[in-house]
Design a protein around this motif. Sequence first.
Motif, PDB file in Angstrom:
ATOM      1  N   SER A 305      13.729  -4.202   0.636  1.00 46.77           N
ATOM      2  CA  SER A 305      13.072  -5.499   0.692  1.00 46.77           C
ATOM      3  C   SER A 305      12.355  -5.741  -0.619  1.00 46.77           C
ATOM      4  CB  SER A 305      12.075  -5.562   1.844  1.00 46.77           C
ATOM      5  OG  SER A 305      11.390  -6.801   1.842  1.00 46.77           O
ATOM      6  N   LYS A 306      12.336  -7.011  -1.060  1.00 44.39           N
ATOM      7  CA  LYS A 306      11.649  -7.357  -2.299  1.00 44.39           C
ATOM      8  C   LYS A 306      10.178  -7.677  -2.065  1.00 44.39           C
ATOM      9  CE  LYS A 306      13.722 -10.277  -4.999  1.00 44.39           C
ATOM     10  NZ  LYS A 306      14.485 -11.451  -5.449  1.00 44.39           N
ATOM     11  N   ASN A 307       9.866  -8.204  -0.891  1.00 39.07           N
ATOM     12  CA  ASN A 307       8.504  -8.662  -0.622  1.00 39.07           C
ATOM     13  C   ASN A 307       7.799  -7.680   0.303  1.00 39.07           C
ATOM     14  OD1 ASN A 307       8.992 -11.013  -2.122  1.00 39.07           O
ATOM     15  ND2 ASN A 307       9.965 -11.983  -0.361  1.00 39.07           N
ATOM     16  N   ILE A 308       6.813  -6.976  -0.227  1.00 39.35           N
ATOM     17  CA  ILE A 308       6.153  -5.900   0.503  1.00 39.35           C
ATOM     18  C   ILE A 308       4.654  -6.004   0.261  1.00 39.35           C
ATOM     19  CG2 ILE A 308       6.008  -3.396   0.830  1.00 39.35           C
ATOM     20  CD1 ILE A 308       8.768  -3.237  -0.621  1.00 39.35           C
ATOM     21  N   LYS A 309       3.877  -5.814   1.329  1.00 33.98           N
ATOM     22  CA  LYS A 309       2.423  -5.789   1.207  1.00 33.98           C
ATOM     23  C   LYS A 309       1.875  -4.645   2.046  1.00 33.98           C
ATOM     24  CE  LYS A 309       2.037 -10.781   0.422  1.00 33.98           C
ATOM     25  NZ  LYS A 309       1.370 -12.047   0.813  1.00 33.98           N
ATOM     26  N   LEU A 310       0.836  -4.006   1.529  1.00 31.20           N
ATOM     27  CA  LEU A 310       0.181  -2.906   2.222  1.00 31.20           C
ATOM     28  C   LEU A 310      -1.309  -3.207   2.287  1.00 31.20           C
ATOM     29  CD1 LEU A 310       0.200   0.057   3.365  1.00 31.20           C
ATOM     30  CD2 LEU A 310      -0.246   0.800   1.010  1.00 31.20           C
ATOM     31  N   ALA A 311      -1.867  -3.147   3.503  1.00 31.92           N
ATOM     32  CA  ALA A 311      -3.318  -3.296   3.685  1.00 31.92           C
ATOM     33  C   ALA A 311      -3.845  -2.041   4.365  1.00 31.92           C
ATOM     34  CB  ALA A 311      -3.631  -4.525   4.529  1.00 31.92           C
ATOM     35  N   PHE A 312      -5.080  -1.652   4.037  1.00 32.98           N
ATOM     36  CA  PHE A 312      -5.661  -0.456   4.640  1.00 32.98           C
ATOM     37  C   PHE A 312      -7.175  -0.481   4.436  1.00 32.98           C
ATOM     38  CE2 PHE A 312      -4.208   0.377   0.364  1.00 32.98           C
ATOM     39  CZ  PHE A 312      -5.262   1.017  -0.260  1.00 32.98           C
ATOM     40  N   ARG A 313      -7.854   0.420   5.091  1.00 29.04           N
ATOM     41  CA  ARG A 313      -9.307   0.571   4.966  1.00 29.04           C
ATOM     42  C   ARG A 313      -9.623   1.649   3.940  1.00 29.04           C
ATOM     43  NH1 ARG A 313     -14.448   0.660   7.669  1.00 29.04           N
ATOM     44  NH2 ARG A 313     -15.470   2.696   7.495  1.00 29.04           N
ATOM     45  N   ASP A 314     -10.477   1.321   2.963  1.00 29.02           N
ATOM     46  CA  ASP A 314     -11.076   2.329   2.094  1.00 29.02           C
ATOM     47  C   ASP A 314     -12.305   2.829   2.831  1.00 29.02           C
ATOM     48  OD1 ASP A 314     -12.402   3.845   0.248  1.00 29.02           O
ATOM     49  OD2 ASP A 314     -12.485   2.322  -1.312  1.00 29.02           O
ATOM     50  N   ASP A 315     -12.212   4.025   3.399  1.00 28.66           N
ATOM     51  CA  ASP A 315     -13.281   4.486   4.283  1.00 28.66           C
ATOM     52  C   ASP A 315     -14.553   4.829   3.525  1.00 28.66           C
ATOM     53  OD1 ASP A 315     -13.906   5.083   7.097  1.00 28.66           O
ATOM     54  OD2 ASP A 315     -14.265   7.106   6.313  1.00 28.66           O
ATOM     55  N   LEU A 316     -14.467   5.073   2.221  1.00 26.98           N
ATOM     56  CA  LEU A 316     -15.689   5.346   1.473  1.00 26.98           C
ATOM     57  C   LEU A 316     -16.540   4.091   1.315  1.00 26.98           C
ATOM     58  CD1 LEU A 316     -14.680   7.819  -1.365  1.00 26.98           C
ATOM     59  CD2 LEU A 316     -15.626   8.285   0.877  1.00 26.98           C
ATOM     60  N   SER A 317     -15.888   2.952   1.153  1.00 29.47           N
ATOM     61  CA  SER A 317     -16.623   1.699   0.979  1.00 29.47           C
ATOM     62  C   SER A 317     -16.671   0.871   2.260  1.00 29.47           C
ATOM     63  CB  SER A 317     -15.976   0.858  -0.120  1.00 29.47           C
ATOM     64  OG  SER A 317     -14.665   0.455   0.255  1.00 29.47           O
ATOM     65  N   GLY A 318     -15.750   1.164   3.200  1.00 29.78           N
ATOM     66  CA  GLY A 318     -15.648   0.349   4.412  1.00 29.78           C
ATOM     67  C   GLY A 318     -14.919  -0.953   4.184  1.00 29.78           C
ATOM     68  N   ASN A 319     -14.372  -1.156   2.968  1.00 26.09           N
ATOM     69  CA  ASN A 319     -13.744  -2.421   2.623  1.00 26.09           C
ATOM     70  C   ASN A 319     -12.261  -2.455   2.974  1.00 26.09           C
ATOM     71  OD1 ASN A 319     -16.123  -3.357   1.455  1.00 26.09           O
ATOM     72  ND2 ASN A 319     -15.589  -2.569  -0.570  1.00 26.09           N
ATOM     73  N   LEU A 320     -11.758  -3.672   3.054  1.00 22.31           N
ATOM     74  CA  LEU A 320     -10.325  -3.886   3.156  1.00 22.31           C
ATOM     75  C   LEU A 320      -9.727  -3.755   1.755  1.00 22.31           C
ATOM     76  CD1 LEU A 320      -7.811  -4.898   4.821  1.00 22.31           C
ATOM     77  CD2 LEU A 320      -8.401  -7.172   3.985  1.00 22.31           C
ATOM     78  N   ALA A 321      -8.717  -2.931   1.601  1.00 26.11           N
ATOM     79  CA  ALA A 321      -7.974  -2.793   0.350  1.00 26.11           C
ATOM     80  C   ALA A 321      -6.530  -3.195   0.604  1.00 26.11           C
ATOM     81  CB  ALA A 321      -8.046  -1.357  -0.167  1.00 26.11           C
ATOM     82  N   TYR A 322      -5.884  -3.703  -0.441  1.00 25.91           N
ATOM     83  CA  TYR A 322      -4.487  -4.089  -0.241  1.00 25.91           C
ATOM     84  C   TYR A 322      -3.729  -4.062  -1.564  1.00 25.91           C
ATOM     85  CZ  TYR A 322      -5.055  -8.732  -2.302  1.00 25.91           C
ATOM     86  OH  TYR A 322      -5.276  -9.762  -3.179  1.00 25.91           O
ATOM     87  N   ILE A 323      -2.411  -3.966  -1.438  1.00 25.50           N
ATOM     88  CA  ILE A 323      -1.499  -4.073  -2.571  1.00 25.50           C
ATOM     89  C   ILE A 323      -0.450  -5.106  -2.213  1.00 25.50           C
ATOM     90  CG2 ILE A 323       0.113  -2.877  -4.095  1.00 25.50           C
ATOM     91  CD1 ILE A 323      -1.168  -0.237  -3.218  1.00 25.50           C
ATOM     92  N   ASP A 324      -0.289  -6.105  -3.043  1.00 25.17           N
ATOM     93  CA  ASP A 324       0.819  -7.060  -2.916  1.00 25.17           C
ATOM     94  C   ASP A 324       1.837  -6.638  -3.967  1.00 25.17           C
ATOM     95  OD1 ASP A 324       2.613  -9.117  -3.018  1.00 25.17           O
ATOM     96  OD2 ASP A 324       1.122 -10.714  -2.986  1.00 25.17           O
ATOM     97  N   TYR A 325       2.895  -5.960  -3.533  1.00 22.14           N
ATOM     98  CA  TYR A 325       3.795  -5.335  -4.489  1.00 22.14           C
ATOM     99  C   TYR A 325       4.546  -6.340  -5.356  1.00 22.14           C
ATOM    100  CZ  TYR A 325       2.919  -0.745  -2.535  1.00 22.14           C
ATOM    101  OH  TYR A 325       2.306   0.422  -2.152  1.00 22.14           O
ATOM    102  N   MET A 326       4.729  -7.556  -4.865  1.00 19.97           N
ATOM    103  CA  MET A 326       5.329  -8.576  -5.719  1.00 19.97           C
ATOM    104  C   MET A 326       4.268  -9.399  -6.416  1.00 19.97           C
ATOM    105  SD  MET A 326       8.550  -8.336  -5.911  1.00 19.97           S
ATOM    106  CE  MET A 326       9.013  -9.909  -6.597  1.00 19.97           C
ATOM    107  N   GLY A 327       3.139  -9.622  -5.776  1.00 16.78           N
ATOM    108  CA  GLY A 327       2.125 -10.485  -6.356  1.00 16.78           C
ATOM    109  C   GLY A 327       1.266  -9.797  -7.389  1.00 16.78           C
ATOM    110  N   SER A 328       1.022  -8.498  -7.247  1.00 12.03           N
ATOM    111  CA  SER A 328       0.115  -7.826  -8.179  1.00 12.03           C
ATOM    112  C   SER A 328       0.704  -6.548  -8.743  1.00 12.03           C
ATOM    113  CB  SER A 328      -1.198  -7.498  -7.463  1.00 12.03           C
ATOM    114  OG  SER A 328      -0.952  -6.671  -6.338  1.00 12.03           O
ATOM    115  N   GLY A 329       2.026  -6.390  -8.622  1.00  9.03           N
ATOM    116  CA  GLY A 329       2.628  -5.177  -9.140  1.00  9.03           C
ATOM    117  C   GLY A 329       2.090  -3.976  -8.405  1.00  9.03           C
ATOM    118  N   LEU A 330       1.398  -3.090  -9.120  1.00  8.73           N
ATOM    119  CA  LEU A 330       0.829  -1.906  -8.499  1.00  8.73           C
ATOM    120  C   LEU A 330      -0.695  -1.911  -8.600  1.00  8.73           C
ATOM    121  CD1 LEU A 330       3.355   0.874  -9.530  1.00  8.73           C
ATOM    122  CD2 LEU A 330       3.185  -0.337  -7.374  1.00  8.73           C
ATOM    123  N   SER A 331      -1.281  -3.105  -8.522  1.00 12.41           N
ATOM    124  CA  SER A 331      -2.731  -3.213  -8.540  1.00 12.41           C
ATOM    125  C   SER A 331      -3.290  -3.119  -7.129  1.00 12.41           C
ATOM    126  CB  SER A 331      -3.173  -4.540  -9.173  1.00 12.41           C
ATOM    127  OG  SER A 331      -2.828  -4.589 -10.526  1.00 12.41           O
TER     128      SER A 331
END
Length: 914
Positions: A305-331
């Motif tokens: 698939s070309k369009n992939i997104k990953l969301a998860f919890r950074d438990d150290l900060s309690g924040n939502l973290a995510y990667i938009d593999y097409m929108g932000s590369g590997l940021s």
Amino acid sequence: MACSTNDLSSINSENPPIGNVFNLEQDWRHVDLPDTVVVLGSDMRNVPASERPQMRVSLENDFFLMRHEVTCGEFNALMNPSHGLVLKCSKKDVPATNVTFYDAVLYANELSKNQNMDTAYSYSVAVYDKDKHCVNLEGFVFHPEVNAFRLPTEAEWVYVASKNWDSAKGWTADNSEYKLHPVCSLASENDFCDMMGNAMEWVNDWLGNLQDTIVPNYVGATDGGAFDQRVVKGGSFRNAAATITLFSRGDVYKVTSSSLSDYLGFRLAFGSISNPTWMFGNGKISGSKIVPVASLNKLQSYISSKNIKLAFRDDLSGNLAYIDYMGSGLSVFEIDDSLDVYHPEISPDGKKVAFCTGIEGVSGESQLYVRDLNAEGANLVKLDVKNAAIPRWRVLDNGDTVIVYVSGSGNNSDDAEFSKSSTWQVAFARGQFGTPQKLFDGAYHGGISEDNGLAVSGSKLLRARIAASGATVMDNARDTVWFGGNQACNVSLAQDYSKRTLFLDFAGEAGKAFVGEKYAVHERLFVADSTGKLIQSVAAPPGYVLDHTEWVLKNGKFVVATLSNANGAHSKIVLMNLSDSSHIELVEGDELWHPSLWIDLDNSSSRDTGDISGETIDPSLDLDSVGVYFTEGMEWTHEVLAIKMKILFDYMDEIEYLCVGSSRVEDGIYATKITSGFAVNMGHPGNDMDASLYIAENYGFNHLKKLKAVVVALDFDLWQMTTEFTEKMFCCLPGFVYDANHAFWPDGLPTGFHVARDRSYKVSQAGHLLYYGSRGYLMNNPAEWGSVLVESDSTWADRNYAAVQWNLDRLSAFLSQAISKGIYVVGVVFPQNPAYKNTGSFGRYGPSRSVAERIMKALADMEQLYPNFVVMDENKMGNHDYTDSMALNSDHLSALGAELVSSRLDSLLESIIK
């Protein structure tokens, strides 16, 4: 050297570094940092945005630093035996240059391994070019806690340089004769040397924004952003001393991990960094680093698939973290606010994320929210109920999008307590919640099947709600316990109509009986069918156990999970393929929880995404080569050209004006502002004229049926080069080689070429958006011409006019082809800093002004010889009307300057083409 010491003198004398290549007393110095604060960046208005504002960094870790840059001899002594990489040296004691960031990293690792030490850098796969330079390290991770050889951080480098900043002891354009010199040849015996000049230096940091604050132990950005940019420091032999500053962080062009040049080298540091601080792309500071491990190409190939997104919890900060593999590369982005984020789940369209503030298996209040999945986390809305936990998106048969949630997510082992909670559903449309609707008693937070025939739950028991024949779980169903009443958790119901249930267990009897052997808690993943019968078990990777397992959204083949190491830290997120029990690592960090992976299986078709519906592919096409104009790890200029190639092919039936050339074209011709014909801008960084004409001849002449004119940059200050850039750009990438092997398809593109090409289009979405809508133009905000920069010996053409003549002859041959095809050619001399007229140099890279006038005379003669050729001289030997606000720097234009060039070019084209 023991990993517990920071004493360089304890190096293993029985295994000296590369046969005593380094003399420890002569080549290294200890840097003591008692309560040290160093300043990065500047508050000056006219510096690049990446260098503003000033940011203070407190340094708390002593370290060692080499007095000088790694020499060519030192580099070859280590890297030739270990990696087969040999640099060409004018002398062995000059700095090692023409090295990528990854070459420097591998050198540091080899030096650490030579001393039987851990390495500061890890990776999964190294990718090399034809010359053995490392251009990519897949899964690259820097480990600051390891006591090892490494590159210095920017802050460490600036601290030392600030104590040793002396233009009289630096090889710069003022005294270098534009060449490297032996290291420390201007230094006192004990000084750090060549921090100003000689070779510009790699440091360890990704390039990120600075903040007006104080940051402890700053080690850079978490990644290089959309363009994979790195920090380089110190200037080189080609920069005037007056232009080299401590705060500068870059070069003329974007510097990526795979960049290399004859003026860029490095020196090494040694020592660990405790309590390091990174900064996310949005400027938020983090004490932990989250590193994407799987390359974009690897992930896309793995999951198809070309369009992939990953969301998860950074438990150290309690924040939502995510990667938009097409929108932000590997940021990696973190949304930083006061909300504690658990169990995020990405919406079916991939645009939003739902999450709650409570956690599975723990009683207590939990609130449910939805927000946009972007860096700002915009449009946050809260469900107005007392308790809502573990949201799961569903799309109903009538097309409505709803979120299923439970009113309590505590321990479900007690029947009475379990029945007190319930499962609910609420519509979500136009950014708002509808009215919640109770579905049934019991907290079935593992999901509801598409046919409403099954609902499941875990923590502690694997519970199932099974519909009676012809009914649904909402009205007529029975509640039961599966898995023999053994303990289970992390329950997830597949959304692929298979009604398979995914879960983890606690190494109970039922699991051991199915597996046939003993295993540890959470060491195995289990899958049950729609009746609760176990049908599959997959082991965790060696050395880890599983947690937070979830089916990949809209897919019944893949599972996303966190891995816990022997110390109980949730240090990795992995993607597991249940069809073959394989896995790939996605992200590495300190505490990564509750992953949700979304993929777009539809791959919606549009011209902008590059998919052409209904077109078959010629079976003779090599799908591993067609359109592969960029591969991950290549330099930014390769990615830019790949984007430009998409623009060219997408608009091939409309293009009338093809603009080719260097970054001066890229920044200086506003294609969409040209109205007399349809124009595209194919300019890209670091170009030469031969490479520009290569594009025009082989792609423009062959495939642009409406082509009326080629606009080419006449950058004769770059005519020191002949075919160097052509060889760099087109010799090795499969797409260009494949096209050349088929004579660039003179009889037309084969069936399905566009489809196959777009399947190979794997540039970052940020890069795509930067160029595509403007048809290749790169907009830059106004700055000013700035200081006059002369970055090569301006008399080069006086000594080597043959290179100039080669370029003139090359242009003449191109004009002959163009006139035979009835195509006009406009040669543009772009404006440069008007202050060059007060120097002996025509422009940034020479030539002398007398030779420049000779070249202009030769071009005027060519105008007389070729009636299809017009020179558009916007520089006029510095006597032009382009003001400071129209400039980006000494030789590039801002948006205002580009508008003026484009307007004049438009009028010229309209006048010559009837």
